[in-house]
Structure formats: C-alpha cells, structure tokens
Design a protein around this motif. Sequence first.
Motif, mmCIF file in Angstrom:
data_model
loop_
_atom_site.group_PDB
_atom_site.id
_atom_site.type_symbol
_atom_site.label_atom_id
_atom_site.label_comp_id
_atom_site.label_asym_id
_atom_site.label_seq_id
_atom_site.Cartn_x
_atom_site.Cartn_y
_atom_site.Cartn_z
ATOM 1 N N GLY A 6 -34.749 -71.721 16.182
ATOM 2 C CA GLY A 6 -35.770 -70.160 16.930
ATOM 3 C C GLY A 6 -35.777 -69.177 17.659
ATOM 4 N N VAL A 7 -34.184 -69.170 18.408
ATOM 5 C CA VAL A 7 -33.557 -67.945 18.401
ATOM 6 C C VAL A 7 -33.196 -66.886 16.924
ATOM 7 C CG1 VAL A 7 -31.320 -68.263 19.076
ATOM 8 C CG2 VAL A 7 -31.753 -66.423 20.070
ATOM 9 N N ILE A 8 -32.621 -67.844 16.207
ATOM 10 C CA ILE A 8 -32.119 -66.902 14.887
ATOM 11 C C ILE A 8 -33.232 -66.538 13.955
ATOM 12 C CG2 ILE A 8 -31.019 -67.627 12.290
ATOM 13 C CD1 ILE A 8 -29.412 -69.005 13.443
ATOM 14 N N ALA A 9 -34.336 -67.206 13.913
ATOM 15 C CA ALA A 9 -35.477 -66.876 13.345
ATOM 16 C C ALA A 9 -36.471 -65.750 13.803
ATOM 17 C CB ALA A 9 -36.436 -67.818 13.539
ATOM 18 N N ALA A 10 -36.562 -65.662 15.716
ATOM 19 C CA ALA A 10 -36.790 -64.626 15.593
ATOM 20 C C ALA A 10 -36.070 -63.375 16.140
ATOM 21 C CB ALA A 10 -37.654 -65.593 17.629
ATOM 22 N N ILE A 28 -37.351 -59.310 25.875
ATOM 23 C CA ILE A 28 -38.141 -60.319 26.499
ATOM 24 C C ILE A 28 -37.744 -61.456 26.378
ATOM 25 C CG2 ILE A 28 -40.232 -61.814 25.757
ATOM 26 C CD1 ILE A 28 -41.995 -58.685 25.904
ATOM 27 N N PHE A 29 -36.655 -60.882 24.727
ATOM 28 C CA PHE A 29 -35.799 -62.344 24.211
ATOM 29 C C PHE A 29 -34.752 -62.978 24.709
ATOM 30 C CE2 PHE A 29 -37.431 -61.742 19.469
ATOM 31 C CZ PHE A 29 -38.739 -62.298 20.082
ATOM 32 N N LEU A 30 -34.133 -61.650 25.114
ATOM 33 C CA LEU A 30 -33.006 -61.490 25.906
ATOM 34 C C LEU A 30 -33.469 -62.431 27.659
ATOM 35 C CD1 LEU A 30 -31.185 -57.878 25.744
ATOM 36 C CD2 LEU A 30 -30.382 -60.760 24.536
ATOM 37 N N LEU A 31 -34.444 -62.170 27.826
ATOM 38 C CA LEU A 31 -34.464 -62.431 29.449
ATOM 39 C C LEU A 31 -34.771 -64.429 29.626
ATOM 40 C CD1 LEU A 31 -36.859 -60.254 31.747
ATOM 41 C CD2 LEU A 31 -34.700 -60.688 32.364
ATOM 42 N N PHE A 32 -35.927 -65.078 28.169
ATOM 43 C CA PHE A 32 -35.844 -66.183 27.691
ATOM 44 C C PHE A 32 -34.842 -66.565 27.569
ATOM 45 C CE2 PHE A 32 -36.993 -69.398 24.580
ATOM 46 C CZ PHE A 32 -37.850 -70.218 25.402
ATOM 47 N N THR A 33 -33.648 -66.326 26.574
ATOM 48 C CA THR A 33 -32.325 -66.852 26.597
ATOM 49 C C THR A 33 -31.332 -66.911 28.212
ATOM 50 O OG1 THR A 33 -32.237 -66.400 24.192
ATOM 51 C CG2 THR A 33 -30.095 -65.926 25.295
#
Length: 506
Positions: free
Chosen positions: A148-152, A194-199
Amino acid sequence: MAMEQMAPVMFGALILVMLLGFPVAFSLAGLGLGFGYFAVSQGFFTEAFMGNLPIRLYGVLSNELLLSIPFFTFMGAILERCGLAEDLLEGTGQLFGSKPGGLAFAVILVGAILGAITGTVAASVIAMGVISLPVMMRYGYDMRFATGVIAASGTITQLIPPSLVLVVLADQLGRSVGDMYLGAIGPSLLQTAIFLLFTWAVVVFRPHWVPPLPPEARTLQGSALLKRVLWGMVPSVVLIFLVLGTLFMGLATPTEAGALGALGGMALAALHKRLSWALVWQAMDSTFRVTTMVIFILLGSSVFSLVFQGVDGHIWIEHLLTNLPGGPIGFLIAVNIFVFFLAFFLDFFEIAFIIVPLLAPVAQKLGIDLVWFGVLLCVNMQTSFMHPPFGFALFYLRGVADQIHKSGAIARPIQSRDIYLGAIPWVLLQLSLVAIVIFWPESVTAFLDKEEVVNVDDVKIEMQIEDTGADPLAPMVEESASGAEPVPSAADMADPSLIDPNTLRP
C-alpha cells in the motif's frame, strides 16, 4: 426522437460503449459522427455546423501547450531507468532505517521527490517496488502495508508538479499551467503529510508491522551515508529547479520547461553512466505511445463534444448540475462522487478530455475558481490509480511483485488480494484530501497571485488647475490680431449679448 432527448442519449451511449471496453478514442469519434449524421437528418442542426470539425481538429494539433506532454513523458522515461531512484531510496532508506517505519517514511519522501522530477506514476511505482519491496519483505514488514505505501507514494506523482494531469487540465480549463502547478503545491504537501502521519500512527499502534532494519542491513554510516544521500538529493534539486523553478519565475514556458527537463534527465543518466542509445530508444518509444494515445483521445473527444454542444448538451448538463441542492459545495461534492466512480473504469486522460469540458462552464457560472476546481479534480483523479481492481498503480505493483518472486528476492508470492486490501486505507486518505480541498480552498489559492480588486464606487477623480494669472483665451486673441478669424475676448465672453455667433469657430 426530440432534440431535448439527444444529449442524455448521447451521454448514456458513451458510458455504455466505454463499459463494454471499446477503445475510447475511436468510440468517441464514432459516436460523435454517428449522432452528428442523425442530428443533421433530423434537422437539429445543418451540415454547415459540422464544418467546424476540421477547425477544431486543427486547433488540437496546433496547440503548443500539448508539446510539453512528450517532453515530460520523455524525461520521466529516462529517469525511470537512469538509477536516480535507486540512489535516492538507498540513501534515505539507510538514513531512516534504524527507526521503526523508517523504510516506509523513506519510500513516501522519495515518492514525493520522484513525483517532482518524473511526473509519471509508472516510473515511481516500478522503481520503488523493485528496490523497496524485497527489503521490506525480508525484514518483516506487513505485506499489505508495504504494498500500500509503495503504490500510494508512487501515486503522489499525479498531483505533484510537473504532473501530466495538471498540464491536460490546464488546457481543458483554459488556465495557465503555471497557475495549476502553483495551486497544486499546497495539496501535494498536504498529501505527503497525511501519508507520513498515517505511517507514524502505524508505528505507534502497530509497530510490529514496520520493524526497524537490523544493523547488518544498515551498511552505510557517517560520511559514506552522507555522500550517498547527497548524491541522490543534489541532482534531484537541480532538476526540479530546471523544470519548476524556471516555470514559476517566468523564465520558461511549460513546453520550454519540459524541454529543459528532458535535457536534464539525459544529463542525469550520463552522470550515472547509464546513458545509451538503447535507453534513449526505449524512452522515445514510451513517449511515442503515450503522446499518440493522448492526441487520439483528444481528437475523438473533440468530435463528440462538437456534436454534443450542437444538440444543446452543455445546456442539459448546466441545468442538471446547477439545480443541485447545496449550491457550489453541493455541486463540488456531487461532481467528485461522480468522478470517483468514473475513475474505476476510465483513466485520467479520458476523464479530463470527456468530463471536464462539460463541468467547467457550470463551475464558472457558480463562481468557482477554475484553478481550484482543476486541482480538486486532480486530487480526486489520483485515486484512479489506487482503485481495486482497476488501479494502474496496483497493476504496476502486481507485475513488479511477480518479477521479484521469480528472481528469488522474496520467499513467497504476493497475492493480488493483499495488494488490493493494502490499497484501501490509502484510497481513504486520498479521499480525505478531497474533502480538505473542498472545504479549505486556501490550500490551493494561497500560492496563487492575488488579483487586486478595485471598487469603482471608491474611486475619486481630482483635477488641479494651476493658476498662472494669465488669460486662458489670450492665445486665441493673439491669433485674431495676426489676421486670422476674429475670436471674442474674455470680456466679450462675459457678456453673451455682445457675441456674434458668426465669429465663433466650431
């Protein structure tokens, strides 16, 4: 069939044909010509109206803005194979690898950087999948989170300038590419945050999903690590300035910035000692295919839209959308839901060329800033790359995972089910950004130049006449004394009864 029924029938036929899987470009052109012939036979418009078609097609082919598409595509194709992504990922992965989730943070940051220098999703997803996925699987990352993180992270490329989507949207909305790029800066930063906060939340609540790399995997330390990081970052920053800096500073047009990017991509490939005729040929082949697809879709959509407007389809769309409850906000919500579901079946080029020209006049009539509207649609359309089961980013990752497994880099194969389920949380994060942009327009408009608004009611005109003590009619009196027509003096002008109308000149 009445003329009022033509527009909804045309739109329904278009959706049906695309769902059946026919090539979009030829479906658009075929439907346009077919319905155009029927409309002429029914007297909805004359044959002379179809004479506008060659003019439209010539306008498409002579549009210099579209020249930036092959340049940016060529740049992305070169950088996909030149080794820059490997240097970036290796350096940042080693830098953050000692922390839980460090490799995921590195993937997100590198995805944003690659987005700013390549502009293509395929290059980012494939490069990061080949490099990061084996390492994540080897050291215990959760498979669904890793995919998921690679695709996003690769999909951020669609939003970060110099995105091809923004170029196409600028052309369709009649706005400058520079404004679209400036407007996309805020949402790009928000999406990355947002991606960094989710991680970070995963690190806090599910640390076993994202373990740190063991010491034996962190082979670089000290000056060697710093050199590796700088070797990946510095050329990237230079290339970003060549492409975006010159554009924002007004030193280059979008086409010229794309040409600089293509030249810079070849220079980076030479710097990494990977520039070869085979590499250039592969990049040219990829550029030719993408550019041809874009032009044919645009030509087909021009045929369809001409006939659609001829049967008052634009009026039908306008009445349909302006009567939605909620005003502009209701319109934006309805449009984004519609585009979100269309993205399950259509790619961003097809949506931009078919749907956006129908929506833009309605948005403008509702007082919506078209740059904000375009960036909002771009934020929405990036989800098309993450939709299970048709997201292109998922297809790219599926192919990468198969190659990695065949090479023996990972022990067990990655199932499509894991890729699809891993993508769902990131799609929800992308949709959250859509909501943020709708209800916080300043996230887009804050980076744009503000137009100075002048209230004409507040304008005061003051005239000052300098008193020199001279008679303003003296030159006229002198002219009369010199033999010209007699001109009344100031004293005569003061007494209207002494003025002979025959002596007045017009």
